[in-house]
Design an enzyme around this catalytic site. Structure first.
Site, PDB file in Angstrom:
ATOM      1  N   GLU A   1     104.224 -20.340  23.381  1.00 36.15           N
ATOM      2  CA  GLU A   1     103.323 -19.474  22.597  1.00 36.15           C
ATOM      3  C   GLU A   1     102.745 -20.229  21.407  1.00 36.15           C
ATOM      4  OE1 GLU A   1     103.899 -16.803  25.415  1.00 36.15           O
ATOM      5  OE2 GLU A   1     102.336 -16.896  23.880  1.00 36.15           O
TER       6      GLU A   1
ATOM      7  N   HIS B   1     100.977  -9.701  35.181  1.00 32.41           N
ATOM      8  CA  HIS B   1      99.590 -10.164  35.162  1.00 32.41           C
ATOM      9  C   HIS B   1      98.688  -9.382  36.103  1.00 32.41           C
ATOM     10  CE1 HIS B   1     102.094 -13.224  33.456  1.00 32.41           C
ATOM     11  NE2 HIS B   1     101.054 -13.756  32.886  1.00 32.41           N
TER      12      HIS B   1
HETATM   13  C1  LIG Z   1      96.226 -12.245  23.737  1.00 30.92           C
HETATM   14  C2  LIG Z   1      96.740 -12.989  24.915  1.00 30.92           C
HETATM   15  O1  LIG Z   1      96.970 -12.442  25.974  1.00 30.92           O
HETATM   16  N1  LIG Z   1      96.927 -14.315  24.760  1.00 30.92           N
HETATM   17  C3  LIG Z   1      97.415 -15.156  25.860  1.00 30.92           C
HETATM   18  C4  LIG Z   1      97.261 -16.616  25.491  1.00 30.92           C
HETATM   19  C5  LIG Z   1      95.792 -17.006  25.520  1.00 30.92           C
HETATM   20  O2  LIG Z   1      95.174 -16.772  26.573  1.00 30.92           O
HETATM   21  O3  LIG Z   1      95.286 -17.516  24.495  1.00 30.92           O
HETATM   22  C6  LIG Z   1      98.901 -14.878  26.055  1.00 30.92           C
HETATM   23  O4  LIG Z   1      99.645 -14.955  25.112  1.00 30.92           O
HETATM   24  N2  LIG Z   1      99.343 -14.566  27.310  1.00 30.92           N
HETATM   25  C7  LIG Z   1     100.734 -14.204  27.550  1.00 30.92           C
HETATM   26  C8  LIG Z   1     101.492 -15.217  28.412  1.00 30.92           C
HETATM   27  C9  LIG Z   1     103.000 -14.989  28.246  1.00 30.92           C
HETATM   28  C10 LIG Z   1     103.921 -15.815  29.174  1.00 30.92           C
HETATM   29  C11 LIG Z   1     103.518 -15.723  30.629  1.00 30.92           C
HETATM   30  O5  LIG Z   1     102.990 -14.726  31.078  1.00 30.92           O
HETATM   31  N3  LIG Z   1     103.866 -16.788  31.408  1.00 30.92           N
HETATM   32  C12 LIG Z   1     103.693 -16.688  32.873  1.00 30.92           C
HETATM   33  C13 LIG Z   1     103.827 -18.059  33.545  1.00 30.92           C
HETATM   34  C14 LIG Z   1     104.636 -19.059  32.819  1.00 30.92           C
HETATM   35  C15 LIG Z   1     106.019 -19.129  33.025  1.00 30.92           C
HETATM   36  C16 LIG Z   1     106.756 -20.116  32.383  1.00 30.92           C
HETATM   37  C17 LIG Z   1     106.122 -21.031  31.527  1.00 30.92           C
HETATM   38  O6  LIG Z   1     106.826 -22.025  30.916  1.00 30.92           O
HETATM   39  C18 LIG Z   1     104.749 -20.935  31.301  1.00 30.92           C
HETATM   40  C19 LIG Z   1     104.024 -19.941  31.941  1.00 30.92           C
HETATM   41  C20 LIG Z   1     104.776 -15.748  33.433  1.00 30.92           C
HETATM   42  O7  LIG Z   1     105.683 -15.386  32.673  1.00 30.92           O
HETATM   43  O8  LIG Z   1     104.660 -15.391  34.609  1.00 30.92           O
HETATM   44  C21 LIG Z   1     105.338 -15.265  29.054  1.00 30.92           C
HETATM   45  C22 LIG Z   1     106.174 -16.342  28.439  1.00 30.92           C
HETATM   46  C23 LIG Z   1     105.474 -17.645  28.744  1.00 30.92           C
HETATM   47  C24 LIG Z   1     104.010 -17.274  28.731  1.00 30.92           C
HETATM   48  C25 LIG Z   1     101.120 -16.621  27.971  1.00 30.92           C
HETATM   49  O9  LIG Z   1     101.454 -17.010  26.851  1.00 30.92           O
HETATM   50  O10 LIG Z   1     100.489 -17.352  28.785  1.00 30.92           O
HETATM   51 ZN   LIG Z   2     100.384 -19.083  27.864  1.00 33.48          ZN
END
Ligand SMILES: CC(=O)N[C@@H](CC(=O)O)C(=O)NC[C@H](CC1(C(=O)N[C@@H](Cc2ccc(O)cc2)C(=O)O)CCCC1)C(=O)O
Ligand SMILES: [Zn+2]
Length: 634
Positions: free
Chosen positions: A361, A490
């Protein structure tokens, strides 16, 4: 400042274009700040009031986008003649209106569907397997903890099934209307369907083929890991549940979606007598708090000469789950479009996994900070995969035993081949296992948007992909009553996913480039393999990364990639180089145990027929005309 009358016509046009774009950008940023604030308020405190305010702000923002787009359109035929590519690229991006192209009533319906699906997902609760009258278990932290720690086959099956019952199944009809409206919006933007519109930021007409090629190169490594883990799970749960040649039951992999197998490391560790690399116990015993975890991450960014978090970040972020209210606990990073206010919202647990997430993050925040001076249309990743890669690149260094020793979370580093394999396996259980999952989410959604997958086949098409790419199966038979894609954030949240697959490939290319700059990696020096590199305190590495981040999306992503790594293409050979020692070890270990590489089954995992709701059919009795997934006979 040359007086007007001596300027040429084209210089005058350029001057007018700059002023026009600047004026739109100032207004656009103000509108964006307002809309983002209402979205934040809703995500951090789910109430009817916040939902209404968010819906109103989204419509107002769409009005602004439409007005801006109509003013940009007046420049058609002129902006293309501008000589400055920087200006032309801004016009190019501002020519795509997005879902604001929908008629107002359709847009309102579309927005409400997405908010409604997200609310169902974020507020879903299930009953406790051991205490069926207690029905307050939430995904975070309750179900996540059970999937991570329980080794009770039936308890895991209950949680897996009931989560899907209370999320996906409840939004299946919402999703039908959502898809129709999404495609209507895409067509109004000149795309065939929403899947094509989602790929626009990648600016490549070979993108889907390039992804398929990357998967082909990575699949062999995944299959070796799959075979090895299946053997370890068979040892734990027995051959009845985990067969020799079949797919792995999805609920046994330590994660609600089987997308990260890191939490069954204790069942899979190759050399158990070596130190465990999960430093969660040390974090707890040293009294780590979420605040400490965020400060630790910030220190890493600062050690690279990157930008520290601004005061507003610490003032407004939510880093622990607030009690007594519903909120979207799924971690997220926020840019409030005013070059000042940047926040993270995360229900942080004191675990190593969450320390990695904190870095992920904060990687978003660092990207926001690095490009905050750019015009709004360029305040994005070079492509969405780049945005997802930043934090993970730093986490690759943080995860090394060498770094954990440095920050006092490990008290000794065993530098020997067996410890190396243990480390590489723990990394593979989150990085390699993710690849098929990161690929298939949008493979499924592209087919849904394009109409290749019809509504009556949604769930079985999902399990067909889950079986083919991940070699997993549902613990209980599925039907078209279910909507298992809807059980993953998602899908109701309407966030594209291929960005994560791209990230998991390019983050290793970034890592390699930075490790070379940091003098931590040398292909010719066996004492400096890629997987041992820790870039912390290297300003050479940090400056190189910062130089790329500052571009935002003002340059096409192959050019941004080239500036950092010297290559213009996504390249799977780097992640394979990182895991090479493990790949060799797995192949030998699977060979030694006579493991079958791959999977097959004649089970019917999903019935296209809507199964009559009798107890018997729950037991997986094959319906007469079920859809067969897998290579078996009907
Ligand atoms: C306002 C807004 O929405 N902002 C966007 C950011 C932006 O677009 O500027 C944002 O914060 N999106 C949330 C999302 C959260 C997480 C995610 O969903 N991860 C995926 C896949 C994954 C898994 C492991 C890993 O190491 C990396 C990725 C899952 O958990 O399936 C959960 C914890 C990790 C990242 C994110 O941060 O990408
Ligand atoms: Zn991310």
């Amino acid at each position: 400042h040359t007086p007007d009358h001596v300027r040429t016509e084209s210089e005058q046009l350029e001057e007018d274009a700059r002023n026009f774009l600047h004026e739109l950008d100032v207004k656009g940023s103000e509108e964006c700040t307002v809309a983002t604030m209402t979205s934040w308020n809703y995500a951090s405190d789910i109430t009817e009031k916040h939902k209404k305010e968010k819906a109103a702000a989204e419509l107002k923002y769409a009005e602004w986008e439409k007005e801006a787009w109509e003013r940009v359109r007046k420049w058609n035929g002129k902006w293309e003649t501008l000589s400055d590519p920087y200006l032309k690229r801004q016009f190019k991006f501002m020519s795509i209106l997005g879902t604001a192209a929908l008629p107002k009533h359709d847009l309102e319906k579309y927005n409400n569907l997405v908010t409604e699906m997200s609310t169902v997902y974020s507020t879903a609760k299930i009953c406790d397997y051991k205490n069926p009258r207690s029905c307050k278990l939430e995904l975070e932290p309750d179900l996540t903890k059970i999937l991570r720690t329980s080794r009770d086959y039936d308890e895991l099956e209950h949680v897996w099934k009931m989560w899907r019952y209370n999320t996906g199944r409840r939004i299946r009809d919402h999703y039908k209307l959502f898809v129709r409206l999404a495609n209507k919006a895409a067509k109004l933007n000149g795309f065939d369907n929403m899947g094509d519109m989602w790929l626009y930021p990648y600016e490549s007409d070979t993108f889907r083929d390039d992804l398929a090629e990357l998967w082909q190169q990575l699949n062999p490594l995944y299959q070796q890991l799959h075979a090895y883990v299946r053997r370890k799970l068979r040892q734990k749960y027995g051959e009845h549940y985990v067969t020799r040649r079949g797919p792995i039951p999805a609920h046994l992999l330590g994660n609600m979606w089987a997308q990260n197998w890191g939490h069954i490391y204790d069942l899979a560790i190759p050399f158990p007598h070596k130190a465990s690399l999960d430093v969660t116990p040390q974090m707890v015993s040293k009294g780590y708090t979420p605040r400490r975890m965020f400060e630790l991450s910030e220190e890493f960014f600062v050690s690279l000469n990157l930008t520290r978090m601004p005061p507003e970040f610490w003032q407004h972020s939510i880093i622990e789950k607030p009690q007594g209210r519903d909120l979207v606990c799924h971690a997220s990073a926020w840019d409030f479009c005013n070059a000042k206010d940047f926040r993270i919202k995360q229900c942080t647990d004191v675990t190593m996994n969450d320390l990695i997430t904190v870095h992920h993050e904060m990687g978003h925040i660092e990207y926001y900070l690095q490009y905050k001076h750019l015009p709004g249309v360029f305040r994005n990743g070079a492509n969405p995969g780049f945005h997802e890669a930043v934090g993970d690149v730093l986490a690759l260094s943080v995860s090394t035993p060498k770094h954990l020793l440095k920050i006092g979370l490990l008290n000794e580093v065993q530098d020997d081949p067996e410890a190396d394999i243990n480390f590489l396996l723990s990394m593979a259980l989150s990085k390699i296992t993710f690849l098929p999952f990161g690929y298939l989410i949008d493979l499924w959604r592209w087919d849904v948007f394009s109409g290749k997958t019809l509504e009556n086949d949604w769930n079985c098409a999902w399990w067909d992909l889950r079986y083919k790419l991940q070699g997993i199966k549902p613990p209980v038979q599925r039907s078209e009553y279910d909507f298992d894609p809807g059980a993953k954030y998602h899908i109701p949240g309407n966030t594209p996913y291929i960005r994560y697959f791209v990230s998991f490939v390019v983050q290793f290319q970034f890592h390699k480039a930075l490790c070379i700059k940091a003098g931590e990696y040398d292909p010719l020096d066996p004492s400096k393999p890629l997987h041992k590199c820790d870039i912390d305190h290297s300003t050479e590495a940090g400056n190189a990364l910062g130089d790329m981040l500052q571009l935002g999306s003002s340059k096409e992503w192959p050019e941004a990639l080239e500036i950092l790594t010297g290559t213009r293409k996504m390249d799977a050979s780097v992640i394979r180089e990182y895991f090479k020692p493990l790949e060799l070890w797995l192949a030998k270990d699977n060979e030694r145990h006579g493991e079958f590489i791959g999977w097959e089954t004649d089970e019917i995992l999903c019935t296209s027929e809507v199964v009559k709701k009798t107890a018997k059919s729950e037991e997986g009795v094959a319906a007469s005309d079920g859809v067969v997934v897998g290579g078996g006979s009907a």
